[in-house]
Design a protein around this motif. Structure first.
Motif, PDB file in Angstrom:
ATOM      1  N   LYS A   1       5.818   2.340  -1.253  1.00  0.00           N
ATOM      2  CA  LYS A   1       5.356   2.589  -2.608  1.00  0.00           C
ATOM      3  C   LYS A   1       6.539   2.506  -3.564  1.00  0.00           C
ATOM      4  CE  LYS A   1       1.235   5.364  -1.852  1.00  0.00           C
ATOM      5  NZ  LYS A   1       0.477   6.547  -2.350  1.00  0.00           N
TER       6      LYS A   1
ATOM      7  N   ARG B   1       2.244  11.920  -3.512  1.00  0.00           N
ATOM      8  CA  ARG B   1       1.578  10.655  -3.173  1.00  0.00           C
ATOM      9  C   ARG B   1       2.538   9.685  -2.495  1.00  0.00           C
ATOM     10  NH1 ARG B   1      -0.678  13.626  -6.653  1.00  0.00           N
ATOM     11  NH2 ARG B   1      -2.926  13.568  -7.070  1.00  0.00           N
TER      12      ARG B   1
ATOM     13  N   ASN C   1      -0.459   4.514 -10.441  1.00  0.00           N
ATOM     14  CA  ASN C   1      -1.400   5.619 -10.260  1.00  0.00           C
ATOM     15  C   ASN C   1      -2.408   5.648 -11.395  1.00  0.00           C
ATOM     16  OD1 ASN C   1      -2.337   8.542 -10.809  1.00  0.00           O
ATOM     17  ND2 ASN C   1      -1.574   8.632  -8.721  1.00  0.00           N
TER      18      ASN C   1
ATOM     19  N   GLU D   1      -5.337   7.839 -11.199  1.00  0.00           N
ATOM     20  CA  GLU D   1      -6.247   8.944 -10.921  1.00  0.00           C
ATOM     21  C   GLU D   1      -6.574   9.712 -12.203  1.00  0.00           C
ATOM     22  OE1 GLU D   1      -5.116  11.275  -7.321  1.00  0.00           O
ATOM     23  OE2 GLU D   1      -3.401   9.913  -7.320  1.00  0.00           O
TER      24      GLU D   1
ATOM     25  N   HIS E   1       5.604   8.760  -3.102  1.00  0.00           N
ATOM     26  CA  HIS E   1       6.632   8.022  -3.819  1.00  0.00           C
ATOM     27  C   HIS E   1       7.972   8.733  -3.632  1.00  0.00           C
ATOM     28  CE1 HIS E   1       3.843   5.399  -6.089  1.00  0.00           C
ATOM     29  NE2 HIS E   1       3.042   6.458  -6.105  1.00  0.00           N
TER      30      HIS E   1
ATOM     31  N   HIS F   1       3.600  15.229  -8.752  1.00  0.00           N
ATOM     32  CA  HIS F   1       2.421  14.393  -8.486  1.00  0.00           C
ATOM     33  C   HIS F   1       2.794  13.141  -7.696  1.00  0.00           C
ATOM     34  CE1 HIS F   1       0.063  17.003 -10.913  1.00  0.00           C
ATOM     35  NE2 HIS F   1       0.526  16.599 -12.083  1.00  0.00           N
ATOM     36  N   LEU F   2       3.892  12.494  -8.076  1.00  0.00           N
ATOM     37  CA  LEU F   2       4.250  11.245  -7.400  1.00  0.00           C
ATOM     38  C   LEU F   2       4.821  11.507  -6.011  1.00  0.00           C
ATOM     39  CD1 LEU F   2       5.712   9.105 -10.326  1.00  0.00           C
ATOM     40  CD2 LEU F   2       3.378   9.205  -9.426  1.00  0.00           C
TER      41      LEU F   2
ATOM     42  N   LEU G   1       2.961   7.281 -14.738  1.00  0.00           N
ATOM     43  CA  LEU G   1       1.872   7.120 -13.769  1.00  0.00           C
ATOM     44  C   LEU G   1       1.395   5.671 -13.721  1.00  0.00           C
ATOM     45  CD1 LEU G   1      -0.295  10.307 -14.514  1.00  0.00           C
ATOM     46  CD2 LEU G   1       1.489  10.027 -12.785  1.00  0.00           C
TER      47      LEU G   1
END
Length: 485
Positions: free
Chosen positions: A183, A93, A346, A348, A95, A89-90, A341
């Motif tokens: 980030k 995005r 994050n 979301e 990261h 996930h990171l 997160l």
């Protein structure tokens, strides 16, 4: 999430019992760097792994869900990247998400979600401990002699691997400090100490061996509980067959020495973080994948629901985290997922829906004081599924087909008195059972785990073939030849 986004350093050890840290109350084991980290942040006194064995615990830590939600049941069923992780996930995005050291996933070449995996340890041959797939008429482990045999002073492939991991982490932090970033990054440093072999560097080993060390709790044959689940484990992992009194002392000194060696390496990493100028912009998490029985009740290794094996150290530090605070609310490794997160900014909702965790930020501020957390086990040395919940002061352990256990950890923190058959605790037992069933149906989960294991067993030639393949003992470090027993 009101916390300012920051970089995150996640440090994980392997098999570090809460009984072996100064900040968790040990008067023997010296862990000054971890003690300082705890003083600078928040320590969780009732933290648990999701499964007291490496591969399921690490898979669950990656994906933020309980074992029964994702599979990865045992040490032959490793994480393969199929279920999205916080790493995935990171990274998606933008990261930078880097691992250094032990992952214990299936194999190199799979996409586990990291930007980069540096000197990763994965399971042997992509198959791991196939013997753990045998869940009836449990085989005796031929490699059990190694626990006592290797206990003593010196270096092992594991201590040398940890030295390399530590060096690479120091280099990564110092080099990363020179680069611009858009980030926050996450660095996952995963060390293997104090996992056996119980060979500790001499300066640490002799610090403990040259003093009087207490014998393990309930070690004598006459003291050991005779619950059938524990009898199964002791017969299959017959580590104690190879111990005499001196071997016990060598093993304890080796384990304690490895805890101090671990602490020394963590100190080097934290010093690099400070000297590179990254300390103010970085939060830190320290935990272990599970604990270690270390001879208590005649058992060595993990795989039980006692505090020695199922409880884990869990410390967080950095901006937005209360300093010098101890939180008694029960927490789990599933709570690290939303914390990560949060830590990098994050928020979301779609990355949190369907996940059982509560962010450690929130728990540290008093959220979810009455929650239950789950530990489950479906692996090697067990003939049946084991499920544990921590319900307030009570620990309830349910075994499919075996008697349950109940402990009052407030009155009996050493778990010396099983209350499950005491009529005075019938109401507490019933309440705990209800709360467990609210999380999962143990009978359905046990059946599902065994069906998957039967499938893998057949794929690998069946019972006799996997027993003939031999006992893994412990996973080899990258690049080192290894022979099964």
């Amino acid at each position: 999430m009101s916390q300012k986004p920051k970089n995150l350093l996640v440090i994980m050890s392997d098999e570090h019992s809460t009984k072996a840290l100064g900040c968790y109350g040990s008067e023997i084991v010296k862990t000054p760097n971890l003690d300082r980290l705890a003083a600078s942040g928040t320590r969780f006194s009732s933290a648990y792994c999701t499964s007291p064995v490496c591969i399921p615990a690490r898979a669950s830590f990656a994906v933020g869900k309980y074992i029964h939600q994702v599979g990865y049941w045992d040490n032959a069923d490793a994480y393969d990247g199929a279920v999205p992780s916080w790493h995935h996930h990171l990274r998606e995005r933008q990261h930078d998400v880097v691992s250094i050291g032990k992952l214990h996933f299936r194999e190199t070449g799979e996409d586990h979600g990291f930007t980069q995996e540096i000197v990763p340890m994965h399971i042997l041959e992509g198959k791991g401990d196939l013997m753990g797939l045998v869940r009836s008429e449990l085989p005796v482990r031929k490699g059990a002699y190694k626990m006592a045999h290797y206990a003593g002073p010196g270096e092992s492939t594991y201590t040398m691997y940890d030295r390399d991991i530590t060096a690479r982490a120091q280099i990564w932090l110092r080099e990363r400090a020179k680069r611009e970033q858009d980030k926050p990054w996450v660095l996952f440093v995963s060390l293997v100490a104090p996992h056996f072999p119980l060979t500790a560097p001499p300066e640490h080993y002799y610090h403990y061996y040259n003093q009087a060390l207490p014998m393990p709790k309930l070690y004598e044959e006459s003291e050991r509980p005779n619950h059938p689940y524990l009898l199964d484990y002791r017969k299959s992992f017959n580590y104690d067959d190879y111990f005499d009194r001196d071997a016990v002392k060598r093993a304890i000194a080796g384990y304690f020495g490895l805890c101090s060696f671990l602490d020394e390496n963590i100190g080097k990493i934290l010093t690099s973080l400070e000297e590179s100028g990254l300390a103010d912009s970085t939060r830190i998490v320290y935990t272990s994948d599970h604990g270690d029985n270390l001879g208590s009740r005649g058992m060595w290794g993990k795989s039980t629901m006692f505090e020695e094996a199922a409880a884990v150290p869990l410390i967080i530090s950095g901006e937005g985290i209360p300093a010098n605070k101890v939180v008694d609310t029960s927490v789990s490794h599933v709570d690290v997922y939303p914390f990560i997160l949060d830590a990098v900014g994050n928020d979301e909702p779609q990355l949190r829906e369907g996940f059982p965790g509560v962010s450690l930020f929130e728990v540290a501020q008093g959220a979810a004081p009455d929650r239950n957390v789950l530990v489950e086990y479906h692996g090697m040395g067990s003939a049946t599924g084991a499920f544990m919940i921590r319900n307030g002061k009570y620990k309830y352990v349910y075994y499919v087909g075996y008697p349950s256990q109940l402990f009052d950890l407030q009155k009996d923190p050493e778990e010396l008195s099983d209350l499950a058959t005491n009529p005075e605790y019938e109401a507490a037992l019933a309440e705990c059972r209800t709360k467990l069933w609210q999380i999962c149906d143990p009978l359905e989960v046990d059946a599902r785990a065994k069906a998957r294991q039967a499938q893998l067993l057949a794929q690998n030639g069946g019972r006799e073939a996997v027993i003939a393949r031999g006992d893994l003992g412990f996973t080899p470090v990258p690049g080192v030849a290894f022979t099964l027993d």
